[in-house]
Design a protein around this motif. Sequence first.
Motif, PDB file in Angstrom:
ATOM      1  N   VAL A 146      22.210  10.207 -13.933  1.00 47.47           N
ATOM      2  CA  VAL A 146      21.451  11.334 -13.384  1.00 47.47           C
ATOM      3  C   VAL A 146      21.345  12.456 -14.416  1.00 47.47           C
ATOM      4  CG1 VAL A 146      21.444  13.133 -11.619  1.00 47.47           C
ATOM      5  CG2 VAL A 146      21.991  10.762 -10.988  1.00 47.47           C
ATOM      6  N   ARG A 147      22.436  12.732 -15.127  1.00 50.77           N
ATOM      7  CA  ARG A 147      22.400  13.775 -16.159  1.00 50.77           C
ATOM      8  C   ARG A 147      21.425  13.425 -17.275  1.00 50.77           C
ATOM      9  NH1 ARG A 147      28.104  13.789 -15.491  1.00 50.77           N
ATOM     10  NH2 ARG A 147      28.327  12.559 -17.402  1.00 50.77           N
ATOM     11  N   SER A 148      21.236  12.129 -17.516  1.00 48.62           N
ATOM     12  CA  SER A 148      20.314  11.701 -18.575  1.00 48.62           C
ATOM     13  C   SER A 148      18.867  11.650 -18.099  1.00 48.62           C
ATOM     14  CB  SER A 148      20.732  10.320 -19.102  1.00 48.62           C
ATOM     15  OG  SER A 148      20.449   9.309 -18.147  1.00 48.62           O
ATOM     16  N   GLY A 149      18.632  12.019 -16.827  1.00 52.24           N
ATOM     17  CA  GLY A 149      17.260  12.087 -16.333  1.00 52.24           C
ATOM     18  C   GLY A 149      16.812  10.925 -15.484  1.00 52.24           C
ATOM     19  N   VAL A 150      17.740  10.052 -15.086  1.00 50.57           N
ATOM     20  CA  VAL A 150      17.398   8.910 -14.238  1.00 50.57           C
ATOM     21  C   VAL A 150      17.709   9.263 -12.784  1.00 50.57           C
ATOM     22  CG1 VAL A 150      17.853   6.482 -13.709  1.00 50.57           C
ATOM     23  CG2 VAL A 150      17.897   7.263 -16.087  1.00 50.57           C
ATOM     24  N   GLN A 151      16.714   9.218 -11.934  1.00 52.58           N
ATOM     25  CA  GLN A 151      16.933   9.440 -10.508  1.00 52.58           C
ATOM     26  C   GLN A 151      17.426   8.140  -9.873  1.00 52.58           C
ATOM     27  OE1 GLN A 151      13.509  10.784  -8.287  1.00 52.58           O
ATOM     28  NE2 GLN A 151      14.680  11.073  -6.399  1.00 52.58           N
ATOM     29  N   ILE A 152      18.469   8.221  -9.058  1.00 53.81           N
ATOM     30  CA  ILE A 152      19.038   7.041  -8.404  1.00 53.81           C
ATOM     31  C   ILE A 152      18.888   7.192  -6.891  1.00 53.81           C
ATOM     32  CG2 ILE A 152      21.092   5.633  -8.044  1.00 53.81           C
ATOM     33  CD1 ILE A 152      22.151   6.646 -10.712  1.00 53.81           C
ATOM     34  N   ILE A 153      18.275   6.190  -6.273  1.00 57.80           N
ATOM     35  CA  ILE A 153      18.097   6.162  -4.822  1.00 57.80           C
ATOM     36  C   ILE A 153      18.726   4.870  -4.319  1.00 57.80           C
ATOM     37  CG2 ILE A 153      16.436   6.246  -2.921  1.00 57.80           C
ATOM     38  CD1 ILE A 153      14.438   7.478  -4.954  1.00 57.80           C
ATOM     39  N   LYS A 154      19.657   4.983  -3.375  1.00 61.61           N
ATOM     40  CA  LYS A 154      20.427   3.817  -2.925  1.00 61.61           C
ATOM     41  C   LYS A 154      20.181   3.552  -1.440  1.00 61.61           C
ATOM     42  CE  LYS A 154      24.484   5.490  -4.170  1.00 61.61           C
ATOM     43  NZ  LYS A 154      25.809   5.781  -4.754  1.00 61.61           N
ATOM     44  N   TYR A 155      19.713   2.340  -1.127  1.00 60.14           N
ATOM     45  CA  TYR A 155      19.453   1.960   0.262  1.00 60.14           C
ATOM     46  C   TYR A 155      20.371   0.822   0.700  1.00 60.14           C
ATOM     47  CZ  TYR A 155      15.122   4.680   0.166  1.00 60.14           C
ATOM     48  OH  TYR A 155      14.210   5.706   0.082  1.00 60.14           O
ATOM     49  N   TRP A 156      20.937   0.984   1.883  1.00 64.47           N
ATOM     50  CA  TRP A 156      21.682  -0.100   2.535  1.00 64.47           C
ATOM     51  C   TRP A 156      20.884  -0.534   3.762  1.00 64.47           C
ATOM     52  CZ3 TRP A 156      25.647  -3.392   1.826  1.00 64.47           C
ATOM     53  CH2 TRP A 156      26.075  -4.130   2.930  1.00 64.47           C
ATOM     54  N   PHE A 157      20.502  -1.816   3.806  1.00 66.38           N
ATOM     55  CA  PHE A 157      19.752  -2.352   4.943  1.00 66.38           C
ATOM     56  C   PHE A 157      20.747  -2.901   5.959  1.00 66.38           C
ATOM     57  CE2 PHE A 157      16.275  -1.522   2.359  1.00 66.38           C
ATOM     58  CZ  PHE A 157      15.100  -1.718   3.071  1.00 66.38           C
ATOM     59  N   SER A 158      20.751  -2.290   7.138  1.00 66.31           N
ATOM     60  CA  SER A 158      21.745  -2.588   8.162  1.00 66.31           C
ATOM     61  C   SER A 158      21.127  -3.436   9.270  1.00 66.31           C
ATOM     62  CB  SER A 158      22.284  -1.280   8.746  1.00 66.31           C
ATOM     63  OG  SER A 158      23.213  -1.539   9.778  1.00 66.31           O
ATOM     64  N   ILE A 159      21.706  -4.603   9.526  1.00 66.18           N
ATOM     65  CA  ILE A 159      21.266  -5.443  10.634  1.00 66.18           C
ATOM     66  C   ILE A 159      22.472  -5.818  11.487  1.00 66.18           C
ATOM     67  CG2 ILE A 159      19.221  -6.401   9.516  1.00 66.18           C
ATOM     68  CD1 ILE A 159      20.846  -8.956   8.969  1.00 66.18           C
TER      69      ILE A 159
ATOM     70  N   ALA B 282      26.863  13.268  -4.083  1.00 64.68           N
ATOM     71  CA  ALA B 282      25.705  14.160  -3.988  1.00 64.68           C
ATOM     72  C   ALA B 282      24.607  13.769  -4.967  1.00 64.68           C
ATOM     73  CB  ALA B 282      26.148  15.604  -4.233  1.00 64.68           C
ATOM     74  N   GLU B 283      25.015  13.349  -6.164  1.00 64.09           N
ATOM     75  CA  GLU B 283      24.022  12.992  -7.187  1.00 64.09           C
ATOM     76  C   GLU B 283      23.267  11.708  -6.848  1.00 64.09           C
ATOM     77  OE1 GLU B 283      27.290  15.370  -9.044  1.00 64.09           O
ATOM     78  OE2 GLU B 283      27.153  13.696  -7.634  1.00 64.09           O
ATOM     79  N   ALA B 284      23.890  10.807  -6.093  1.00 63.95           N
ATOM     80  CA  ALA B 284      23.277   9.516  -5.737  1.00 63.95           C
ATOM     81  C   ALA B 284      23.787   9.093  -4.367  1.00 63.95           C
ATOM     82  CB  ALA B 284      23.606   8.462  -6.800  1.00 63.95           C
ATOM     83  N   PRO B 285      23.270   9.710  -3.316  1.00 65.85           N
ATOM     84  CA  PRO B 285      23.764   9.393  -1.965  1.00 65.85           C
ATOM     85  C   PRO B 285      23.224   8.053  -1.469  1.00 65.85           C
ATOM     86  CG  PRO B 285      21.949  10.953  -1.838  1.00 65.85           C
ATOM     87  CD  PRO B 285      22.245  10.774  -3.304  1.00 65.85           C
ATOM     88  N   TRP B 286      23.915   7.523  -0.477  1.00 64.94           N
ATOM     89  CA  TRP B 286      23.442   6.319   0.201  1.00 64.94           C
ATOM     90  C   TRP B 286      22.508   6.705   1.335  1.00 64.94           C
ATOM     91  CZ3 TRP B 286      23.591   1.402  -1.135  1.00 64.94           C
ATOM     92  CH2 TRP B 286      24.562   0.969  -2.057  1.00 64.94           C
ATOM     93  N   TRP B 287      21.524   5.851   1.580  1.00 62.62           N
ATOM     94  CA  TRP B 287      20.636   5.981   2.735  1.00 62.62           C
ATOM     95  C   TRP B 287      20.647   4.661   3.489  1.00 62.62           C
ATOM     96  CZ3 TRP B 287      19.064  10.811   3.601  1.00 62.62           C
ATOM     97  CH2 TRP B 287      18.968  11.682   2.513  1.00 62.62           C
ATOM     98  N   VAL B 288      20.892   4.710   4.791  1.00 65.89           N
ATOM     99  CA  VAL B 288      20.999   3.498   5.613  1.00 65.89           C
ATOM    100  C   VAL B 288      19.687   3.277   6.353  1.00 65.89           C
ATOM    101  CG1 VAL B 288      22.208   2.375   7.525  1.00 65.89           C
ATOM    102  CG2 VAL B 288      23.489   3.758   5.865  1.00 65.89           C
ATOM    103  N   VAL B 289      19.104   2.098   6.167  1.00 65.24           N
ATOM    104  CA  VAL B 289      17.864   1.714   6.840  1.00 65.24           C
ATOM    105  C   VAL B 289      18.212   0.790   7.998  1.00 65.24           C
ATOM    106  CG1 VAL B 289      15.616   0.582   6.594  1.00 65.24           C
ATOM    107  CG2 VAL B 289      16.594   1.868   4.663  1.00 65.24           C
ATOM    108  N   GLN B 290      17.855   1.190   9.218  1.00 64.09           N
ATOM    109  CA  GLN B 290      18.051   0.315  10.373  1.00 64.09           C
ATOM    110  C   GLN B 290      17.026  -0.812  10.300  1.00 64.09           C
ATOM    111  OE1 GLN B 290      20.636   0.661  12.231  1.00 64.09           O
ATOM    112  NE2 GLN B 290      21.242   2.660  11.419  1.00 64.09           N
ATOM    113  N   ALA B 291      17.493  -2.057  10.162  1.00 60.40           N
ATOM    114  CA  ALA B 291      16.598  -3.135   9.742  1.00 60.40           C
ATOM    115  C   ALA B 291      16.492  -4.291  10.720  1.00 60.40           C
ATOM    116  CB  ALA B 291      17.049  -3.659   8.372  1.00 60.40           C
ATOM    117  N   ASP B 292      16.924  -4.115  11.967  1.00 60.43           N
ATOM    118  CA  ASP B 292      16.758  -5.211  12.930  1.00 60.43           C
ATOM    119  C   ASP B 292      15.284  -5.518  13.168  1.00 60.43           C
ATOM    120  OD1 ASP B 292      19.408  -5.736  13.230  1.00 60.43           O
ATOM    121  OD2 ASP B 292      19.543  -5.123  15.340  1.00 60.43           O
TER     122      ASP B 292
END
Length: 305
Positions: free
Chosen positions: A179-192, A242-252
């Motif tokens: 992130v400090r080097s300029g790379v945005q990180i987005i993390k998804y967890w698909f929950s079923i 904070a720099e790369a939080p997780w996001w949970v996708v409800q995937a049923d």
Amino acid sequence: MNSIDEDVMRRIRNDLIDSYDEELEMELEDQTVAQLTGEEPINSSEQDKERRRQYFRELFRLQGELVKLQDWVIATGHKVVILFEGRDAAGKGGVIKRITQRLNPRVCRVAALPAPNDRERTQWYFQRYVAHLPAAGEMVLFDRSWYNRAGVERVMGFCTDAQYEEFFRTVPEFEKMLVRSGVQIIKYWFSISDDEQNLRFLGRIHDPLKQWKLSPMDLESRRRWEEYTRAKEIMLERTHIAEAPWWVVQADDKKKARLNCIHHLLAQMPYQETQHPPVVLPERIRHDDYVRQPVPQDIVVPEVY
């Protein structure tokens, strides 16, 4: 399972229809499924048809926004990494396909790394992932990522306790460094749910076009459902920063999961529509002495269709 009740078979049939929809999407533009196939889906109510129409309309709208996002990424030199994690059959591949479907593969790349070879096992754990990180103006989608160590490697015993703990010590600093080097990180967890994964595995067993997706590892993951749950909970707790939080996708519901994930992804970047100069098709240059040579018939592909 020797016998399957009628309700489960109905759900499997509906899931198969959905899977065929997925393939139709690759060619479908503003046509309806009925126009393309010449028939209506089996046992579909008017409500089901309307839901599908709404899904396709929203999918194409979001994909249009993804094209605008792509242009913005190129114009600004933005660098973004998107991680897709989740249980087997959670729908990661489906949403990745919908995101990349209309985009330039030179700009939006997918990294789906196989199991490490003998040499890679002796490297710094993150080394083989670093090679796939984006340059300016690129998006990289990881279909599973360095979080393999917190999931399958932990559950299946492919790493030691020391390696597992070192991963948790290192990964927050690794991601902060990116992130400090300029790379945005987005993390998804698909929950079923347990029931939904079971249904999708049964669907793969009953669909000859999808049986290849069921590996021995997938079947073992089904048996170890609770172990994977514990590993997932620990992973989210220890790597949600904070720099790369997780996001949970409800995937049923696969279709809703795709739309929700794409909509959320678009909101993670302040993209704007990029203005392009009008494209003018140049006149073809013609020469009087040019004669197109006939193609030898023995190399022409037979027109079976």
